[in-house]
Design a protein around this motif. Sequence first.
Motif, PDB file in Angstrom:
ATOM      1  N   MET A  49     -13.655  -6.555   8.142  1.00  0.00           N
ATOM      2  CA  MET A  49     -13.240  -5.293   7.591  1.00  0.00           C
ATOM      3  C   MET A  49     -12.144  -4.657   8.463  1.00  0.00           C
ATOM      4  N   LYS A  68      -8.887  -6.381   7.807  1.00  0.00           N
ATOM      5  CA  LYS A  68      -8.343  -5.953   6.521  1.00  0.00           C
ATOM      6  C   LYS A  68      -7.697  -4.572   6.655  1.00  0.00           C
ATOM      7  N   CYS A  79      -3.809  -3.595   5.975  1.00  0.00           N
ATOM      8  CA  CYS A  79      -3.410  -2.497   5.087  1.00  0.00           C
ATOM      9  C   CYS A  79      -2.514  -1.498   5.823  1.00  0.00           C
ATOM     10  N   LYS A 134      -5.659   7.769   0.285  1.00  0.00           N
ATOM     11  CA  LYS A 134      -5.871   7.268  -1.080  1.00  0.00           C
ATOM     12  C   LYS A 134      -5.200   5.902  -1.244  1.00  0.00           C
ATOM     13  N   LYS A 145      -7.211   3.324   0.619  1.00  0.00           N
ATOM     14  CA  LYS A 145      -8.442   3.015  -0.115  1.00  0.00           C
ATOM     15  C   LYS A 145      -8.174   2.011  -1.230  1.00  0.00           C
ATOM     16  N   LYS A 146      -7.073   2.196  -1.960  1.00  0.00           N
ATOM     17  CA  LYS A 146      -6.708   1.249  -3.015  1.00  0.00           C
ATOM     18  C   LYS A 146      -6.444  -0.133  -2.436  1.00  0.00           C
ATOM     19  N   LEU A 205      -7.653  -1.411   0.289  1.00  0.00           N
ATOM     20  CA  LEU A 205      -8.866  -2.015   0.829  1.00  0.00           C
ATOM     21  C   LEU A 205      -9.778  -2.574  -0.265  1.00  0.00           C
ATOM     22  N   ASN A 206      -9.645  -2.056  -1.460  1.00  0.00           N
ATOM     23  CA  ASN A 206     -10.509  -2.544  -2.559  1.00  0.00           C
ATOM     24  C   ASN A 206      -9.954  -3.762  -3.236  1.00  0.00           C
TER      25      ASN A 206
END
Length: 60
Positions: free
Chosen positions: A1, A4, A8, A53, A56-57, A59-60
């Motif tokens: 994680m 990642k 990002c 935001k 977050k996008k 990471l998903n």
Amino acid sequence: MVEKLYDCLSVLDKTELKLIKLLFFVGYSERELSKITGIPRKTISYQKRRILKKLKKLLN
């Protein structure tokens, strides 16, 4: 994680990355950062929300 997250972070532009580093890694508050940079606190808050935001996008 963590890997990642760093991947990002590398996608962010210089300004976005600098803001995130100062707020979350150095530990400045929005108010302190506003005094240092001369950028209004509300602008910093808006940019922070927008960048988080975006992260977050990613990471998903």
